[in-house]
Design a protein around this motif. Structure first.
Motif, PDB file in Angstrom:
ATOM      1  N   GLN A 120       0.831  -1.208   0.000  1.00 53.26           N
ATOM      2  CA  GLN A 120       0.000   0.000   0.000  1.00 53.26           C
ATOM      3  C   GLN A 120       0.869   1.262   0.000  1.00 53.26           C
ATOM      4  O   GLN A 120       0.905   2.031   0.936  1.00 53.26           O
ATOM      5  CB  GLN A 120      -0.985   0.030   1.167  1.00 53.26           C
ATOM      6  N   HIS A 121       1.575   1.417  -1.100  1.00 53.16           N
ATOM      7  CA  HIS A 121       2.355   2.637  -1.367  1.00 53.16           C
ATOM      8  C   HIS A 121       3.549   2.812  -0.431  1.00 53.16           C
ATOM      9  O   HIS A 121       3.973   3.935  -0.155  1.00 53.16           O
ATOM     10  CB  HIS A 121       1.468   3.876  -1.313  1.00 53.16           C
ATOM     11  N   TRP A 122       4.098   1.708   0.009  1.00 51.96           N
ATOM     12  CA  TRP A 122       5.389   1.691   0.697  1.00 51.96           C
ATOM     13  C   TRP A 122       5.461   2.721   1.831  1.00 51.96           C
ATOM     14  O   TRP A 122       6.196   3.687   1.776  1.00 51.96           O
ATOM     15  CB  TRP A 122       6.528   1.930  -0.297  1.00 51.96           C
ATOM     16  N   VAL A 142      12.497 -15.179   0.676  1.00 56.55           N
ATOM     17  CA  VAL A 142      12.235 -14.389  -0.527  1.00 56.55           C
ATOM     18  C   VAL A 142      11.027 -13.501  -0.259  1.00 56.55           C
ATOM     19  O   VAL A 142      10.014 -13.965   0.269  1.00 56.55           O
ATOM     20  CB  VAL A 142      11.961 -15.287  -1.748  1.00 56.55           C
ATOM     21  N   TYR A 143      11.152 -12.220  -0.618  1.00 60.26           N
ATOM     22  CA  TYR A 143      10.050 -11.265  -0.536  1.00 60.26           C
ATOM     23  C   TYR A 143       9.674 -10.828  -1.944  1.00 60.26           C
ATOM     24  O   TYR A 143      10.537 -10.396  -2.724  1.00 60.26           O
ATOM     25  CB  TYR A 143      10.461 -10.017   0.246  1.00 60.26           C
ATOM     26  N   LEU A 144       8.390 -10.918  -2.258  1.00 59.59           N
ATOM     27  CA  LEU A 144       7.847 -10.369  -3.500  1.00 59.59           C
ATOM     28  C   LEU A 144       6.914  -9.230  -3.090  1.00 59.59           C
ATOM     29  O   LEU A 144       5.805  -9.467  -2.594  1.00 59.59           O
ATOM     30  CB  LEU A 144       7.087 -11.436  -4.284  1.00 59.59           C
ATOM     31  N   LEU A 145       7.364  -8.002  -3.276  1.00 57.20           N
ATOM     32  CA  LEU A 145       6.673  -6.834  -2.748  1.00 57.20           C
ATOM     33  C   LEU A 145       6.177  -5.944  -3.879  1.00 57.20           C
ATOM     34  O   LEU A 145       6.892  -5.699  -4.853  1.00 57.20           O
ATOM     35  CB  LEU A 145       7.606  -6.038  -1.831  1.00 57.20           C
ATOM     36  N   GLN A 146       4.938  -5.472  -3.717  1.00 56.79           N
ATOM     37  CA  GLN A 146       4.343  -4.591  -4.708  1.00 56.79           C
ATOM     38  C   GLN A 146       4.126  -3.188  -4.124  1.00 56.79           C
ATOM     39  O   GLN A 146       4.135  -2.998  -2.930  1.00 56.79           O
ATOM     40  CB  GLN A 146       3.004  -5.155  -5.190  1.00 56.79           C
ATOM     41  N   GLU A 147       3.907  -2.250  -5.032  1.00 59.09           N
ATOM     42  CA  GLU A 147       3.665  -0.844  -4.714  1.00 59.09           C
ATOM     43  C   GLU A 147       4.869  -0.198  -4.019  1.00 59.09           C
ATOM     44  O   GLU A 147       4.738   0.461  -2.982  1.00 59.09           O
ATOM     45  CB  GLU A 147       2.382  -0.669  -3.901  1.00 59.09           C
ATOM     46  N   TYR A 148       6.021  -0.363  -4.617  1.00 62.33           N
ATOM     47  CA  TYR A 148       7.214   0.366  -4.183  1.00 62.33           C
ATOM     48  C   TYR A 148       7.172   1.741  -4.869  1.00 62.33           C
ATOM     49  O   TYR A 148       7.933   2.045  -5.783  1.00 62.33           O
ATOM     50  CB  TYR A 148       8.457  -0.421  -4.564  1.00 62.33           C
ATOM     51  N   HIS A 149       6.231   2.556  -4.426  1.00 63.14           N
ATOM     52  CA  HIS A 149       6.039   3.895  -4.966  1.00 63.14           C
ATOM     53  C   HIS A 149       5.078   4.639  -4.043  1.00 63.14           C
ATOM     54  O   HIS A 149       4.545   4.065  -3.087  1.00 63.14           O
ATOM     55  CB  HIS A 149       5.465   3.841  -6.394  1.00 63.14           C
ATOM     56  N   HIS A 150       4.871   5.910  -4.317  1.00 65.31           N
ATOM     57  CA  HIS A 150       3.904   6.714  -3.575  1.00 65.31           C
ATOM     58  C   HIS A 150       2.794   7.170  -4.510  1.00 65.31           C
ATOM     59  O   HIS A 150       3.032   7.476  -5.681  1.00 65.31           O
ATOM     60  CB  HIS A 150       4.586   7.913  -2.925  1.00 65.31           C
ATOM     61  N   ASP A 151       1.583   7.203  -3.967  1.00 69.44           N
ATOM     62  CA  ASP A 151       0.404   7.577  -4.736  1.00 69.44           C
ATOM     63  C   ASP A 151       0.309   9.101  -4.811  1.00 69.44           C
ATOM     64  O   ASP A 151       0.434   9.795  -3.800  1.00 69.44           O
ATOM     65  CB  ASP A 151      -0.831   7.001  -4.039  1.00 69.44           C
ATOM     66  N   GLU A 152       0.066   9.613  -6.012  1.00 71.46           N
ATOM     67  CA  GLU A 152      -0.126  11.055  -6.191  1.00 71.46           C
ATOM     68  C   GLU A 152      -1.599  11.447  -6.074  1.00 71.46           C
ATOM     69  O   GLU A 152      -1.932  12.631  -6.172  1.00 71.46           O
ATOM     70  CB  GLU A 152       0.407  11.480  -7.574  1.00 71.46           C
ATOM     71  N   PHE A 153      -2.500  10.469  -5.894  1.00 72.54           N
ATOM     72  CA  PHE A 153      -3.930  10.700  -5.697  1.00 72.54           C
ATOM     73  C   PHE A 153      -4.592  11.418  -6.873  1.00 72.54           C
ATOM     74  O   PHE A 153      -5.593  12.117  -6.715  1.00 72.54           O
ATOM     75  CB  PHE A 153      -4.183  11.481  -4.397  1.00 72.54           C
ATOM     76  N   ASN A 154      -4.028  11.244  -8.043  1.00 72.05           N
ATOM     77  CA  ASN A 154      -4.640  11.793  -9.256  1.00 72.05           C
ATOM     78  C   ASN A 154      -4.634  10.757 -10.383  1.00 72.05           C
ATOM     79  O   ASN A 154      -4.690  11.095 -11.555  1.00 72.05           O
ATOM     80  CB  ASN A 154      -3.909  13.068  -9.696  1.00 72.05           C
ATOM     81  N   ARG A 377      -2.738   6.149 -15.131  1.00 69.30           N
ATOM     82  CA  ARG A 377      -1.971   5.181 -14.351  1.00 69.30           C
ATOM     83  C   ARG A 377      -2.765   4.812 -13.122  1.00 69.30           C
ATOM     84  O   ARG A 377      -3.258   5.688 -12.416  1.00 69.30           O
ATOM     85  CB  ARG A 377      -0.638   5.787 -13.930  1.00 69.30           C
ATOM     86  N   PRO A 378      -2.933   3.552 -12.845  1.00 67.14           N
ATOM     87  CA  PRO A 378      -3.797   3.162 -11.726  1.00 67.14           C
ATOM     88  C   PRO A 378      -3.304   3.665 -10.391  1.00 67.14           C
ATOM     89  O   PRO A 378      -2.142   3.497 -10.045  1.00 67.14           O
ATOM     90  CB  PRO A 378      -3.763   1.624 -11.783  1.00 67.14           C
ATOM     91  N   ALA A 379      -4.191   4.304  -9.653  1.00 68.70           N
ATOM     92  CA  ALA A 379      -3.858   4.613  -8.266  1.00 68.70           C
ATOM     93  C   ALA A 379      -3.646   3.313  -7.537  1.00 68.70           C
ATOM     94  O   ALA A 379      -4.504   2.440  -7.551  1.00 68.70           O
ATOM     95  CB  ALA A 379      -5.006   5.412  -7.634  1.00 68.70           C
ATOM     96  N   GLY A 380      -2.537   3.157  -6.891  1.00 64.69           N
ATOM     97  CA  GLY A 380      -2.247   1.900  -6.221  1.00 64.69           C
ATOM     98  C   GLY A 380      -1.543   0.916  -7.095  1.00 64.69           C
ATOM     99  O   GLY A 380      -1.268  -0.178  -6.697  1.00 64.69           O
ATOM    100  N   GLN A 381      -1.227   1.229  -8.326  1.00 64.14           N
ATOM    101  CA  GLN A 381      -0.397   0.360  -9.158  1.00 64.14           C
ATOM    102  C   GLN A 381       0.972   0.971  -9.273  1.00 64.14           C
ATOM    103  O   GLN A 381       1.981   0.554  -9.020  1.00 64.14           O
ATOM    104  CB  GLN A 381      -1.012   0.228 -10.553  1.00 64.14           C
TER     105      GLN A 381
END
Length: 381
Positions: A120-122, A142-154, A377-381
């Motif tokens: 959830q947006h790291w 092993v870690y497979l982690l998603q959403e290594y980013h921040h959401d811009e809410f737009n 771009r998907p929010a949360g992707q």
């Protein structure tokens, strides 16, 4: 007063004893279910109705069946019963969990523990200290982690660079980062392989013992919606474009997995439930490991606290990879997704697989992570 009472009482008794409303309700649900079975996965708009919590596909017709029997409406009972049977596959319920024993043999020597988690947006909205402490406490190979980013809410996101802290927190792990995805591994990295799916990170790992290869696919399928008003045309344009984007991702991922010469584990946030048409594509990727979890109604995502009604996260395997245990771990408020934890080993091979000399490699590092194209771009992707 007496006249009014005589007029109301027959209406009330007729409604309660006749139960004609149950027939109407069962018929309405049957019409919806028929449309769902025909249109789901074939018309982009049906992504919206298919977002219903999957257990509804069993819970509602079961309730209607009980009410039909209670009111003596045979036709309604037949309609509700048929809807119950037809909707069972959409429910996400694992009926084998009712008879499957809880006791399992321990994982064999050489099995590795793998976790997959949408962060959830790291830690964008949480304190990094408990976030990293939680990650470290999972103690996975092993870690497979998603959403290594921040959401811009737009409808877009911003890539981040937290590699230094990652390497300090996981000094014994190798780090591969691309496309807003992270794979951390204690196991030696044999290759990082380019994929046709643009939101997947494939990393091939050397398993303990004889060094055979397990291919890991860290997956994040785009979410269906933009968080804007459904009264705006932009809302529906985004759903349509994302339906096409999701279809491209699944086509690419199917080709990537089919072309992989090694046993594979495919895990991540698929933004897909059993009630969404894309579940048919997931079934073609590999064997769903959820039966090992022993849960009748496995769920991994909550729209808000107390509403964990959807399973959006999956773990799949191809022949040669075996899952010995599977559980969902509470994210302790750090994410809206549960952690998926599995123990995995490789089956004994009949022969060694010849190396694939066509492998193309990702570059490692945050600065090589690929942003998503376009304004949606998907929010949360």
């Amino acid at each position: 007063m007496t006249t009014i009472g005589l007029r109301v009482e027959p209406w009330a008794n007729g409604a309660l004893s006749g139960g004609s409303w149950v027939l109407w309700a069962a018929g309405a649900w049957a019409v919806f279910l028929a449309a769902h079975l025909v249109l789901n996965g074939r018309w982009w708009f049906w992504l919206l109705p298919s977002l219903l919590p999957p257990p509804v596909f069993v819970a509602l017709p079961a309730l209607l069946l009980v009410l039909s029997c209670a009111t003596g409406r045979l036709t309604a009972a037949v309609v509700a019963g048929a809807a119950l049977l037809l909707g069972a596959r959409q429910s996400g319920l694992v009926f084998g969990a009712l008879v499957r024993g809880k006791r399992r043999p321990p994982p064999p020597d050489g099995a590795v523990r793998i976790v997959s988690w949408n962060t959830q947006h790291w830690c964008q909205s949480t304190d990094p200290e408990p976030f990293y402490a939680f990650l470290r406490g999972l103690d996975a190979d092993v870690y497979l982690l998603q959403e290594y980013h921040h959401d811009e809410f737009n409808g877009t996101y911003r890539l981040i660079d937290d590699e230094r802290r990652l390497r300090e927190t996981f000094p014994g792990h190798r780090t591969v980062i691309a496309r807003g995805l992270i794979t951390l591994s204690r196991l030696p990295v044999a290759a990082t392989v380019e994929t046709a799916a643009r939101r997947t990170l494939r990393v091939d790992l050397e398993m303990p013992g004889d060094g055979r290869i397990l291919a890991t696919f860290n997956v994040h399928i785009p979410v269906q919606l933009r968080l804007v008003s459904p009264l705006r045309a932009d809302f529906y344009r985004a759903v349509r474009s994302r339906a096409a984007d999701r279809a491209r991702e699944y086509r690419g991922l199917l080709g990537d997995v089919a072309g992989c010469p090694h046993p594979a584990l495919i895990a991540g946030d698929f933004n897909t439930t059993a009630a969404i048409g894309d579940a048919r594509r997931i079934a073609r990727l590999g064997a769903d490991a959820v039966a090992v979890a022993g849960k009748l109604c496995p769920t991994t995502w909550q729209a808000r606290p107390g509403m964990r009604w959807w399973r959006l996260d999956w773990v799949l395997t191809t022949p040669g990879a075996r899952v010995h245990s599977y559980r969902f771990r509470d994210p302790r408020g750090l994410s809206d997704h549960s952690v998926q934890e599995v123990s995995v080993s490789l089956a004994e091979p009949d022969r060694r697989t010849a190396p694939d000399f066509r492998i193309r490699h990702h570059d490692e590092g945050t600065h090589h992570a690929l942003p998503l194209p376009g304004k949606d771009r998907p929010a949360g992707q």
